[in-house]
Design a protein around this motif. Sequence first.
Motif, mmCIF file in Angstrom:
data_model
loop_
_atom_site.group_PDB
_atom_site.id
_atom_site.type_symbol
_atom_site.label_atom_id
_atom_site.label_comp_id
_atom_site.label_asym_id
_atom_site.label_seq_id
_atom_site.Cartn_x
_atom_site.Cartn_y
_atom_site.Cartn_z
ATOM 1 N N UNK A 42 39.545 13.653 52.788
ATOM 2 C CA UNK A 42 39.611 13.979 54.208
ATOM 3 C C UNK A 42 39.674 12.680 55.003
ATOM 4 N N UNK A 43 40.409 12.651 56.120
ATOM 5 C CA UNK A 43 40.534 11.419 56.898
ATOM 6 C C UNK A 43 39.193 10.797 57.299
ATOM 7 N N UNK A 44 38.182 11.610 57.541
ATOM 8 C CA UNK A 44 36.870 11.084 57.933
ATOM 9 C C UNK A 44 36.162 10.360 56.781
ATOM 10 N N UNK A 45 36.625 10.558 55.563
ATOM 11 C CA UNK A 45 36.014 9.898 54.413
ATOM 12 C C UNK A 45 36.646 8.513 54.255
ATOM 13 N N UNK A 71 32.707 23.182 54.523
ATOM 14 C CA UNK A 71 31.558 23.597 55.332
ATOM 15 C C UNK A 71 31.971 24.492 56.498
ATOM 16 N N UNK A 72 32.880 25.441 56.223
ATOM 17 C CA UNK A 72 33.303 26.419 57.215
ATOM 18 C C UNK A 72 34.341 25.931 58.198
ATOM 19 N N UNK A 73 34.844 24.722 58.025
ATOM 20 C CA UNK A 73 35.819 24.153 58.959
ATOM 21 C C UNK A 73 37.081 23.723 58.201
ATOM 22 N N UNK A 74 38.251 24.023 58.777
ATOM 23 C CA UNK A 74 39.509 23.572 58.177
ATOM 24 C C UNK A 74 39.704 22.087 58.458
ATOM 25 N N UNK A 75 39.948 21.346 57.408
ATOM 26 C CA UNK A 75 40.109 19.890 57.510
ATOM 27 C C UNK A 75 41.491 19.483 57.013
ATOM 28 N N UNK A 76 41.987 18.355 57.532
ATOM 29 C CA UNK A 76 43.201 17.750 56.998
ATOM 30 C C UNK A 76 42.870 17.114 55.648
ATOM 31 N N UNK A 77 43.895 16.916 54.840
ATOM 32 C CA UNK A 77 43.732 16.293 53.540
ATOM 33 C C UNK A 77 44.782 15.201 53.378
ATOM 34 N N UNK A 78 44.332 13.971 53.153
ATOM 35 C CA UNK A 78 45.230 12.842 52.909
ATOM 36 C C UNK A 78 45.537 12.811 51.412
ATOM 37 N N UNK A 79 46.814 12.732 51.084
ATOM 38 C CA UNK A 79 47.245 12.662 49.686
ATOM 39 C C UNK A 79 47.765 11.246 49.432
ATOM 40 N N UNK A 80 47.145 10.560 48.469
ATOM 41 C CA UNK A 80 47.625 9.240 48.073
ATOM 42 C C UNK A 80 48.043 9.308 46.610
ATOM 43 N N UNK A 81 48.955 8.436 46.224
ATOM 44 C CA UNK A 81 49.431 8.436 44.852
ATOM 45 C C UNK A 81 49.634 7.039 44.311
ATOM 46 N N UNK A 82 49.559 6.939 43.002
ATOM 47 C CA UNK A 82 49.776 5.681 42.303
ATOM 48 C C UNK A 82 50.576 5.981 41.045
#
Length: 192
Positions: free
Chosen positions: A134-137, A162-173
């Motif tokens: 998540x971006x906040x992480x 925790x009951x809230x929809x969050x964005x998800x950052x996808x990184x790759x290597x």
Amino acid sequence: MVSILIDDILLLRSFQPDDTPELFRAVDESRQHLRPWLRWVDATTRQEHILQFIQRTMQQLHNQEALELGIVHNRKIIGGIGMHNWDHSLKKAYIGYWIRKEYEGQGIVYRCLQHFIDFLFEKPGLNKIEIHFMPANTRSGALAQRLGCKIEGVIRQSYLMNGKLEDLVITGLLKSEWIPLKHLPPKGFTNS
């Protein structure tokens, strides 16, 4: 059983049923620290949940679907690191990790991930690993960047936390982008 030696005091190894009490204690004592980032924390409230997790991971390893390892520091489980959604045809998977609060910021997860990524590219022969966060992480974001992962996209409101929809950052290597440990310059060496 999989075991990856990091140094004299640090080891990655497969979880065994005998690890149940110690692993539960590590999760339970880190609950507040882990809860903002990991969905499984709230569902892990009893030792039997940990035992079921360990049994499931042993089966997943046998079926070549996933790999879960404990981060062991001075013979004490202090966290976990894993490869999930192992896609054999695309030769890719995503990795996840966690560590007890008191061990955070010491470079332990970074060193473990270096060896784990080396292992994944060499032994199971993966071509790509992904780290999702998540971006906040910001700690996970910085760690992915330090490992050389590239941001491949942001999937908006696709992770329920925790009951809230969050964005998800996808990184790759990609394997071709990875600099294996044996080719890294000695510690303290600079190229300036």
